[in-house]
Enzyme design. Structure first.
Site, PDB file in Angstrom:
ATOM      1  N   SER A  47       1.191   6.600   2.409  1.00 24.11           N
ATOM      2  CA  SER A  47       1.929   7.592   3.201  1.00 24.11           C
ATOM      3  C   SER A  47       3.147   8.113   2.453  1.00 24.11           C
ATOM      4  O   SER A  47       3.768   7.412   1.653  1.00 24.11           O
ATOM      5  CB  SER A  47       2.404   6.969   4.515  1.00 24.11           C
ATOM      6  N   GLU A  78      -4.310   9.081  18.219  1.00 17.43           N
ATOM      7  CA  GLU A  78      -4.855  10.448  18.303  1.00 17.43           C
ATOM      8  C   GLU A  78      -5.926  10.638  17.231  1.00 17.43           C
ATOM      9  O   GLU A  78      -6.964  11.259  17.485  1.00 17.43           O
ATOM     10  CB  GLU A  78      -3.737  11.487  18.126  1.00 17.43           C
ATOM     11  N   GLU A 110     -11.804  -1.754   6.593  1.00 13.65           N
ATOM     12  CA  GLU A 110     -10.819  -1.954   7.639  1.00 13.65           C
ATOM     13  C   GLU A 110     -11.447  -1.801   9.030  1.00 13.65           C
ATOM     14  O   GLU A 110     -11.193  -2.550   9.936  1.00 13.65           O
ATOM     15  CB  GLU A 110      -9.774  -0.864   7.465  1.00 13.65           C
ATOM     16  N   GLN A 137       0.830  -1.203   0.000  1.00 19.80           N
ATOM     17  CA  GLN A 137       0.000   0.000   0.000  1.00 19.80           C
ATOM     18  C   GLN A 137       0.865   1.254   0.000  1.00 19.80           C
ATOM     19  O   GLN A 137       1.555   1.533   0.978  1.00 19.80           O
ATOM     20  CB  GLN A 137      -0.897   0.005   1.244  1.00 19.80           C
ATOM     21  N   GLY A 138       0.829   1.996  -1.086  1.00 17.04           N
ATOM     22  CA  GLY A 138       1.629   3.221  -1.182  1.00 17.04           C
ATOM     23  C   GLY A 138       0.780   4.451  -0.961  1.00 17.04           C
ATOM     24  O   GLY A 138       0.394   5.130  -1.917  1.00 17.04           O
ATOM     25  N   SER A 183       4.789  -1.058   3.739  1.00 19.38           N
ATOM     26  CA  SER A 183       5.120  -2.384   4.248  1.00 19.38           C
ATOM     27  C   SER A 183       5.301  -3.369   3.101  1.00 19.38           C
ATOM     28  O   SER A 183       4.484  -3.416   2.176  1.00 19.38           O
ATOM     29  CB  SER A 183       4.016  -2.914   5.165  1.00 19.38           C
TER      30      SER A 183
HETATM   31  C1  FAD Z   1       4.486  -0.684  11.069  1.00 17.90           C
HETATM   32  C2  FAD Z   1       3.897   0.328  10.140  1.00 17.90           C
HETATM   33  C3  FAD Z   1       3.516  -0.055   8.889  1.00 17.90           C
HETATM   34  C4  FAD Z   1       3.002   0.874   7.998  1.00 17.90           C
HETATM   35  N1  FAD Z   1       2.661   0.453   6.749  1.00 17.90           N
HETATM   36  C5  FAD Z   1       2.211   1.351   5.846  1.00 17.90           C
HETATM   37  C6  FAD Z   1       1.921   0.952   4.516  1.00 17.90           C
HETATM   38  O1  FAD Z   1       2.046  -0.220   4.168  1.00 17.90           O
HETATM   39  N2  FAD Z   1       1.500   1.869   3.650  1.00 17.90           N
HETATM   40  C7  FAD Z   1       1.325   3.165   3.999  1.00 17.90           C
HETATM   41  O2  FAD Z   1       0.924   3.953   3.159  1.00 17.90           O
HETATM   42  N3  FAD Z   1       1.614   3.607   5.241  1.00 17.90           N
HETATM   43  C8  FAD Z   1       2.039   2.723   6.183  1.00 17.90           C
HETATM   44  N4  FAD Z   1       2.345   3.141   7.457  1.00 17.90           N
HETATM   45  C9  FAD Z   1       2.270   4.561   7.762  1.00 17.90           C
HETATM   46  C10 FAD Z   1       1.108   4.968   8.654  1.00 17.90           C
HETATM   47  O3  FAD Z   1      -0.097   4.970   7.945  1.00 17.90           O
HETATM   48  C11 FAD Z   1       1.449   6.339   9.223  1.00 17.90           C
HETATM   49  O4  FAD Z   1       2.535   6.150  10.087  1.00 17.90           O
HETATM   50  C12 FAD Z   1       0.336   6.989   9.970  1.00 17.90           C
HETATM   51  O5  FAD Z   1      -0.711   7.361   9.113  1.00 17.90           O
HETATM   52  C13 FAD Z   1       0.810   8.216  10.749  1.00 17.90           C
HETATM   53  O6  FAD Z   1       1.546   9.085   9.959  1.00 17.90           O
HETATM   54  P1  FAD Z   1       3.017   9.577  10.397  1.00 17.90           P
HETATM   55  O7  FAD Z   1       3.786   8.398  10.788  1.00 17.90           O
HETATM   56  O8  FAD Z   1       3.514  10.435   9.328  1.00 17.90           O
HETATM   57  O9  FAD Z   1       2.783  10.432  11.683  1.00 17.90           O
HETATM   58  P2  FAD Z   1       2.284  11.935  11.762  1.00 17.90           P
HETATM   59  O10 FAD Z   1       1.010  12.071  11.043  1.00 17.90           O
HETATM   60  O11 FAD Z   1       3.383  12.853  11.420  1.00 17.90           O
HETATM   61  O12 FAD Z   1       2.007  12.048  13.303  1.00 17.90           O
HETATM   62  C14 FAD Z   1       2.997  12.329  14.288  1.00 17.90           C
HETATM   63  C15 FAD Z   1       2.296  12.502  15.614  1.00 17.90           C
HETATM   64  O13 FAD Z   1       1.389  13.614  15.521  1.00 17.90           O
HETATM   65  C16 FAD Z   1       0.086  13.217  15.856  1.00 17.90           C
HETATM   66  N5  FAD Z   1      -0.892  13.939  15.035  1.00 17.90           N
HETATM   67  C17 FAD Z   1      -0.919  14.115  13.704  1.00 17.90           C
HETATM   68  N6  FAD Z   1      -2.016  14.784  13.325  1.00 17.90           N
HETATM   69  C18 FAD Z   1      -2.713  15.024  14.454  1.00 17.90           C
HETATM   70  C19 FAD Z   1      -3.950  15.656  14.729  1.00 17.90           C
HETATM   71  N7  FAD Z   1      -4.732  16.188  13.766  1.00 17.90           N
HETATM   72  N8  FAD Z   1      -4.347  15.706  15.997  1.00 17.90           N
HETATM   73  C20 FAD Z   1      -3.589  15.189  17.006  1.00 17.90           C
HETATM   74  N9  FAD Z   1      -2.425  14.576  16.806  1.00 17.90           N
HETATM   75  C21 FAD Z   1      -1.988  14.491  15.541  1.00 17.90           C
HETATM   76  C22 FAD Z   1       0.054  11.735  15.562  1.00 17.90           C
HETATM   77  O14 FAD Z   1      -0.969  11.082  16.263  1.00 17.90           O
HETATM   78  C23 FAD Z   1       1.444  11.304  15.973  1.00 17.90           C
HETATM   79  O15 FAD Z   1       1.469  11.095  17.349  1.00 17.90           O
HETATM   80  C24 FAD Z   1       2.853   2.226   8.377  1.00 17.90           C
HETATM   81  C25 FAD Z   1       3.217   2.614   9.650  1.00 17.90           C
HETATM   82  C26 FAD Z   1       3.748   1.690  10.527  1.00 17.90           C
HETATM   83  C27 FAD Z   1       4.128   2.139  11.900  1.00 17.90           C
END
Ligand code: FAD
Lengths: 419, 331
Positions: A158, A402, A273, A155-156, A190
């Site tokens: 993020s 969150e 989901e 899944q692409g 992933s």
């Molecule tokens: C093990 C793993 C596998 C993954 N696999 C995939 C995958 O296959 N494909 C894919 O596309 N993505 C994948 N992801 C990505 C995942 O979807 C993102 O990590 C997730 O959506 C959060 O984005 P971020 O990591 O950029 O955090 P950010 O969005 O930058 O968040 C950082 C912090 O800020 C907080 N925050 C952000 N916005 C708000 C708000 N409006 N209010 C309050 N707090 C907020 C968050 O809760 C977090 O604590 C994976 C992530 C993990 C950990």
């Protein structure tokens, strides 16, 4: 007695009369914790099949080994008629109802069957999205391959600049003739290093508003211009990757749904989901807590007493037991709600939030029980410490805790939107 | 398998809520105290079938299951129903198992009010006699006192409280006496049913706690929508919104578990006692945690005696000490 002016008795009276006299009443939902005979038969069938078929050796962590392992397990389930339990049967799935899926996952967890692993995205995101929004050609080609363990999906969504705020993504797609030329950068994808196909969400209309100009594409991961860099996690494994796109040419016929309508296509998987994809984790968690209790019985602490004889450990384990029971009841209530209303609602976010909390506190208790033994860990070494490190993901991946709270606050409780 | 209330059960909930809202609204608690329910009101509850909702119809009860009873107490819990309602419903079961038919029929008519004993330490019940120090909840005007532990279910005459002064109770909706017993003779005893009765009691305490936890969440959400600061409703701020979401999550878990445990106990599942203990823990925790967060969400208003937030906090603490989860019951 029935004529007495007593309300409960009157309710009871009318209901017992209607129960006897109308078929309709019998079919309206009644609170009931038992599974039907038919469902119990299905349970037996599943239990027997799993006992005879689950792989005996442990799931490897990475590389070609893990692909071979996951795909051969998927193929076995396919041959046994258990692939895509949640897919409609017209697409080759098993077409189980939610309650039947619940039974499958309960038995799956009890049998210690392996994690769905690299087949997760195909079975739970890519495939279902094609089922809802794909055209006949896309469905005809991809769905059977996902089910029989022939192709791996990733899944692409993020990007470095777009996490929780997914709709702000910036990977560009320029339309040239019957192709889309993609340039940009995805991250946290992933299993991108193993995948054959990717569900790729890109911006095709930069003029349109945030949610309007996106397109959902099937991307062949072997296209030229794609570079994949696996990222090492703190567990030592390389579960997710960075993916770079340099003039990657994708045929327009790989667009799923309409061009520029990718947001709604992406959201159709999301509600899926919320419905069921996490039932498996919920059920497995009960098993984890059982194992934790065993661990506390088998582990001797620094004072020479078994950890299970330590009051604070007993208290933590008791709380976990209660929470796991609550989570299961919540999942049952959630399934009941979906069965009654026909679609998964925002209540699913409460389950997700609770699941993440319990998973993490369970593994924290695991570390406490181990005491100084937790130090015996090297990268990629599976066990409690590995799982503890891994489960930081449960409040991040697939929508952070969150964001789940935002959904509960706004869509369940009706609080005003802040964003 | 279906874990949501049926339409019939929804009717029970609505009726119980209507009754409580008109007959026993929170406004009954004034200046740090509440009168014990009048005998007319008690009889009106009995008329509804309250105290015998699970007692078999042949014995004059309604013949519903524990799930219906739990839904009833959850509705009542929103209004901080007197603990004596719980003690009386539990005692009615004891009257059934002891074959005390005459007392049962008086109880189902609303002629007896029963208080609940909270042991300060472990209940000492040598040769069926009770000793130890107890806090008696809702002893004012009570005809009997229920002593319930996992291995003893006993009903003693309310005259035990004679000559003992009423104390003020943290929860102003309850009355409190402290007594010291030295080999008191119960009127009814049944050791066999004690553990079942205790499990049922845990579910009903859970039900009261779920009710209060849900009422608190609604109170918090309403305030978060109405109160404005910095030009916007405070519910926009995540430091307010997210605790509300956590309350809703805890309530959902506790409520679902309460239903599941009630069904499990009614159908004698082998892990029913553990399920009941889980419900008791989750609901008690939801009540207390929500009550604390609710005060913070209300700011200074939350700390006043004039606003109801403190009543829920104090009730949550009272519930916390009623029929607690026995050590090890969840493992
Ligand atoms: C093990 C793993 C596998 C993954 N696999 C995939 C995958 O296959 N494909 C894919 O596309 N993505 C994948 N992801 C990505 C995942 O979807 C993102 O990590 C997730 O959506 C959060 O984005 P971020 O990591 O950029 O955090 P950010 O969005 O930058 O968040 C950082 C912090 O800020 C907080 N925050 C952000 N916005 C708000 C708000 N409006 N209010 C309050 N707090 C907020 C968050 O809760 C977090 O604590 C994976 C992530 C993990 C950990």
């Amino acid at each position: 007695m029935l004529l007495r002016d007593c309300i409960f008795k009157i309710v009871y009276y009318y209901s017992s009369v209607t129960k006897k006299s109308t078929e309709k009443f019998l079919r309206s939902p009644v609170m009931d914790m038992d599974f039907s005979k038919q469902e119990e038969r299905l349970r037996d069938e599943i239990r027997t099949w799993l006992r005879e078929n689950i792989p005996k050796d442990r799931r490897p962590l990475e590389g070609a080994d893990v692909c071979a392992y996951d795909l051969s397990w998927q193929r076995k389930q396919y041959e046994g008629g258990w692939a895509g339990i949640n897919w409609p049967s017209e697409y080759g799935g098993r077409g189980l109802s939610l309650i039947q899926q619940l039974i499958w996952y309960e038995e799956y967890a009890n049998a210690d069957a392996p994690d769905v692993g690299i087949c997760f995205v195909g079975l739970n995101h890519g495939g279902p999205t094609l089922i809802y929004r794909g055209d006949e050609e896309q469905k005809g080609f991809h769905l059977p391959r996902i089910l029989n363990g022939e192709s791996i999906w990733c899944q692409g969504f993020s990007e470095p600049g777009a996490g929780s705020d997914l709709a702000s993504l910036g990977t560009r797609g320029r339309i040239e003739g019957d192709e889309i030329v993609v340039n940009g950068h995805k991250i946290w994808t992933s299993y991108a290093q193993y995948a054959d196909y990717q569900e790729l969400l890109i911006r095709t209309d930069p003029e349109a508003s945030k949610h309007k100009g996106l397109t959902w594409l099937i991307c062949d991961m072997r296209s030229s211009g794609i570079t994949v860099r696996p990222i090492r996690m703190m567990t030592g494994e390389h579960d997710f990757c960075e993916v770079f796109y340099e003039d990657v040419r994708i045929p327009l016929r790989n667009v799923v749904g309409e061009l520029h309508d990718g947001w709604s296509v992406a959201m159709s998987t999301l509600s899926f989901e919320r419905g069921t994809a996490f039932l498996a984790d919920q059920v497995r968690l009960a098993r984890t807590v059982d194992l934790l209790i065993d661990l506390a019985k088998d582990t001797v602490g620094p004072e020479g007493r078994r950890r299970i004889d330590d009051d604070t450990i007993v208290q933590s384990l008791s709380v976990l037991r209660a929470q796991v029971a609550g989570l299961r009841a919540m999942a049952y209530a959630g399934v009941s709600r979906i069965a009654r209303t026909g679609l998964p609602g925002p209540e699913g976010s409460m389950i997700r939030l609770y699941l993440a909390q319990i998973l993490q506190s369970a593994h924290q208790v695991g570390m406490e029980i181990l005491g100084s033994r937790m130090l015996d860990f090297g990268y990629g070494q599976q066990g409690w410490v590995f799982d503890y490190l891994y489960h930081f993901a449960s409040s991040i991946g697939g929508g952070t805790s969150e964001i789940q709270r935002e959904i509960i606050g706004e869509r369940v409780l009706g609080l005003p939107r802040g964003r | 398998m279906d874990l949501l209330p049926s339409s019939e059960q929804e009717q029970i909930i609505t009726m119980a809520m209507d009754f409580m809202a008109t007959e026993m609204p929170l406004e009954r608690i004034k200046n740090g105290q509440a009168d014990a329910p009048s005998s007319e009101r008690w009889e009106a509850m009995a008329e509804l079938g309250w105290f015998g909702i699970t007692v078999h119809q042949d014995l004059g009860g309604v013949g519903y299951g524990l799930a219906e009873e739990a839904l009833l107490f959850r509705a009542a819990g929103r209004f901080l129903a007197p603990v004596s309602t719980l003690a009386t419903s539990l005692a009615a079961r004891l009257m059934v198992t002891c074959g005390a038919e005459e007392l049962l029929s008086r109880c189902l008519k609303g002629e007896v009010k029963i208080a609940l004993a909270v042991p300060e330490t472990k209940i000492d019940n040598e040769r069926g006699r009770l000793s130890g120090r107890f806090r008696i909840i809702d002893g004012r005007g009570a005809d009997f006192i229920l002593f319930l532990s996992q291995d003893q279910a006993a009903l003693c005459d309310g005259s035990l409280l004679g000559g003992c002064d009423e104390k003020s109770c943290l929860d102003p909706s309850a009355s409190l006496h402290i007594i010291e017993l030295n080999g008191a003779h119960p009127d009814l005893v049944d050791r066999q049913v004690a553990s079942d009765l205790y499990a049922i009691g845990m579910i009903l305490v859970a039900a009261l706690a779920v009710g209060t936890a849900e009422a608190i969440c609604e109170m918090a959400v309403t305030h978060a929508k109405d109160r404005e600061q910095f030009g916007r409703p405070i519910g926009v701020f995540q430091a307010i919104k997210h605790p509300c979401a956590d309350m809703a999550m805890r309530n959902e878990a506790a409520f679902s578990q309460m239903c599941y445990a009630a069904l499990a106990l009614d159908s004698c599942h082998n892990d029913a006692v553990r399920q009941a203990a889980a419900a008791r823990y989750l609901a008690g925790h939801a009540g207390l945690t929500n009550a604390r967060a609710n005060i913070q969400i209300h700011g200074a208003l939350g700390m006043t005696d004039e606003f109801n937030a403190h009543l829920h906090l104090k009730r949550a603490h009272l519930l916390d000490v009623l029929l607690p989860v026995p050590k090890g019951a969840l493992l």
